[in-house]
Design a protein around this motif. Sequence first.
Motif, PDB file in Angstrom:
ATOM      1  N   LEU A  39       2.560   1.789  -3.454  1.00  0.00           N
ATOM      2  CA  LEU A  39       1.582   2.299  -4.421  1.00  0.00           C
ATOM      3  C   LEU A  39       1.333   3.790  -4.194  1.00  0.00           C
ATOM      4  O   LEU A  39       1.336   4.582  -5.138  1.00  0.00           O
ATOM      5  CB  LEU A  39       0.279   1.506  -4.328  1.00  0.00           C
ATOM      6  CG  LEU A  39      -0.847   1.941  -5.252  1.00  0.00           C
ATOM      7  CD1 LEU A  39      -0.439   1.774  -6.710  1.00  0.00           C
ATOM      8  CD2 LEU A  39      -2.103   1.135  -4.977  1.00  0.00           C
ATOM      9  N   SER A  40       1.133   4.172  -2.949  1.00  0.00           N
ATOM     10  CA  SER A  40       0.919   5.590  -2.637  1.00  0.00           C
ATOM     11  C   SER A  40       2.136   6.429  -3.016  1.00  0.00           C
ATOM     12  O   SER A  40       1.995   7.529  -3.574  1.00  0.00           O
ATOM     13  CB  SER A  40       0.629   5.759  -1.144  1.00  0.00           C
ATOM     14  OG  SER A  40      -0.552   5.094  -0.784  1.00  0.00           O
ATOM     15  N   ALA A  41       3.333   5.939  -2.732  1.00  0.00           N
ATOM     16  CA  ALA A  41       4.549   6.678  -3.053  1.00  0.00           C
ATOM     17  C   ALA A  41       4.710   6.852  -4.559  1.00  0.00           C
ATOM     18  O   ALA A  41       5.110   7.920  -5.032  1.00  0.00           O
ATOM     19  CB  ALA A  41       5.771   5.962  -2.466  1.00  0.00           C
ATOM     20  N   GLY A  82       0.817  -1.223   0.000  1.00  0.00           N
ATOM     21  CA  GLY A  82       0.000   0.000   0.000  1.00  0.00           C
ATOM     22  C   GLY A  82       0.842   1.261   0.000  1.00  0.00           C
ATOM     23  O   GLY A  82       0.536   2.230  -0.705  1.00  0.00           O
ATOM     24  N   ASN A  83       1.910   1.263   0.777  1.00  0.00           N
ATOM     25  CA  ASN A  83       2.769   2.442   0.847  1.00  0.00           C
ATOM     26  C   ASN A  83       3.555   2.657  -0.444  1.00  0.00           C
ATOM     27  O   ASN A  83       3.738   3.794  -0.877  1.00  0.00           O
ATOM     28  CB  ASN A  83       3.723   2.326   2.040  1.00  0.00           C
ATOM     29  CG  ASN A  83       3.004   2.535   3.346  1.00  0.00           C
ATOM     30  OD1 ASN A  83       2.228   3.463   3.484  1.00  0.00           O
ATOM     31  ND2 ASN A  83       3.253   1.663   4.303  1.00  0.00           N
ATOM     32  N   MET A 127       5.542   8.294   2.748  1.00  0.00           N
ATOM     33  CA  MET A 127       5.120   6.987   2.209  1.00  0.00           C
ATOM     34  C   MET A 127       6.311   6.043   2.051  1.00  0.00           C
ATOM     35  O   MET A 127       6.210   4.850   2.343  1.00  0.00           O
ATOM     36  CB  MET A 127       4.428   7.152   0.855  1.00  0.00           C
ATOM     37  CG  MET A 127       3.067   7.814   0.913  1.00  0.00           C
ATOM     38  SD  MET A 127       1.875   6.821   1.805  1.00  0.00           S
ATOM     39  CE  MET A 127       1.699   7.775   3.293  1.00  0.00           C
ATOM     40  N   ALA A 170       5.043  14.259   1.623  1.00  0.00           N
ATOM     41  CA  ALA A 170       4.142  13.103   1.578  1.00  0.00           C
ATOM     42  C   ALA A 170       4.830  11.891   0.954  1.00  0.00           C
ATOM     43  O   ALA A 170       4.684  10.764   1.432  1.00  0.00           O
ATOM     44  CB  ALA A 170       2.875  13.459   0.798  1.00  0.00           C
ATOM     45  N   PHE A 171       5.607  12.126  -0.111  1.00  0.00           N
ATOM     46  CA  PHE A 171       6.341  11.040  -0.763  1.00  0.00           C
ATOM     47  C   PHE A 171       7.331  10.392   0.206  1.00  0.00           C
ATOM     48  O   PHE A 171       7.388   9.169   0.333  1.00  0.00           O
ATOM     49  CB  PHE A 171       7.069  11.570  -2.008  1.00  0.00           C
ATOM     50  CG  PHE A 171       8.023  10.592  -2.620  1.00  0.00           C
ATOM     51  CD1 PHE A 171       7.552   9.518  -3.359  1.00  0.00           C
ATOM     52  CD2 PHE A 171       9.396  10.736  -2.455  1.00  0.00           C
ATOM     53  CE1 PHE A 171       8.427   8.602  -3.936  1.00  0.00           C
ATOM     54  CE2 PHE A 171      10.275   9.827  -3.022  1.00  0.00           C
ATOM     55  CZ  PHE A 171       9.785   8.758  -3.760  1.00  0.00           C
ATOM     56  N   LEU A 198       2.359   7.148  -6.715  1.00  0.00           N
ATOM     57  CA  LEU A 198       1.416   8.182  -7.140  1.00  0.00           C
ATOM     58  C   LEU A 198       1.927   9.587  -6.825  1.00  0.00           C
ATOM     59  O   LEU A 198       1.611  10.542  -7.527  1.00  0.00           O
ATOM     60  CB  LEU A 198       0.051   7.962  -6.474  1.00  0.00           C
ATOM     61  CG  LEU A 198      -0.692   6.689  -6.887  1.00  0.00           C
ATOM     62  CD1 LEU A 198      -1.935   6.489  -6.017  1.00  0.00           C
ATOM     63  CD2 LEU A 198      -1.076   6.748  -8.355  1.00  0.00           C
ATOM     64  N   LEU A 199       2.736   9.719  -5.781  1.00  0.00           N
ATOM     65  CA  LEU A 199       3.246  11.030  -5.359  1.00  0.00           C
ATOM     66  C   LEU A 199       4.605  11.382  -5.963  1.00  0.00           C
ATOM     67  O   LEU A 199       5.040  12.525  -5.882  1.00  0.00           O
ATOM     68  CB  LEU A 199       3.374  11.060  -3.834  1.00  0.00           C
ATOM     69  CG  LEU A 199       2.080  10.948  -3.047  1.00  0.00           C
ATOM     70  CD1 LEU A 199       2.381  10.690  -1.577  1.00  0.00           C
ATOM     71  CD2 LEU A 199       1.258  12.207  -3.213  1.00  0.00           C
ATOM     72  N   ASP A 237       7.271   4.844   5.469  1.00  0.00           N
ATOM     73  CA  ASP A 237       6.314   3.827   5.909  1.00  0.00           C
ATOM     74  C   ASP A 237       6.561   2.497   5.197  1.00  0.00           C
ATOM     75  O   ASP A 237       6.446   1.425   5.808  1.00  0.00           O
ATOM     76  CB  ASP A 237       4.880   4.290   5.663  1.00  0.00           C
ATOM     77  CG  ASP A 237       4.406   5.306   6.699  1.00  0.00           C
ATOM     78  OD1 ASP A 237       5.158   5.574   7.662  1.00  0.00           O
ATOM     79  OD2 ASP A 237       3.284   5.820   6.545  1.00  0.00           O
TER      80      ASP A 237
END
Length: 187
Positions: free
Chosen positions: A22-24, A19-20, A44, A40-41, A26-27, A47
Amino acid sequence: PQPIAGQLVIWIALLGFAGNILSALLLHAGSKVNLNMKSAFLHMMADAAISAGVAVSGLLVLWTGKAVIDPVTSLVIVAYIFWGTWGLLRQSVAMSLSAVPTHIDLAGVEAELLASPGVARVHDLHVWHMSTTEIALTAHLVMPDGSEGDAFLSDVHERLAHNHAINHATIQIETGADCTGHNHGCG
């Protein structure tokens, strides 16, 4: 101490890692130009690293049976987070203090302004971040013969934007004749 449920720890950590990441992803693109996106990147990615560390820790505990691996992994993760966010903290403090952005060569900016036709001197030159994406400049240009007006200023603004990524410039033109009483020594 309670025994560590190694398999449960591993599976939950791997789910968190996915999950982290994938989020990273995107950022990632926005993190290169925006401090908030960069924060934010990095969060992530930290994390994700934590999740990976927890999964490895779970594997090692299952393999060796040594529970001490878990707190040691926690200390390594804390050190990683501190190291990874130090630059972000430094950049945030510099922005809040209106410091010259680190990628700006102030001497190069001054040379760019002095190379403008008719400019004899530059003073009161200041460059700072207005936001995470905008850089501002103020400067006084001493031009004994005056300037060509809007065409001159447009050219200066275009060169500052293109050569130095300064996208908000406020330029004051002084001829030298009317600034003899000021303390900044123009003329």
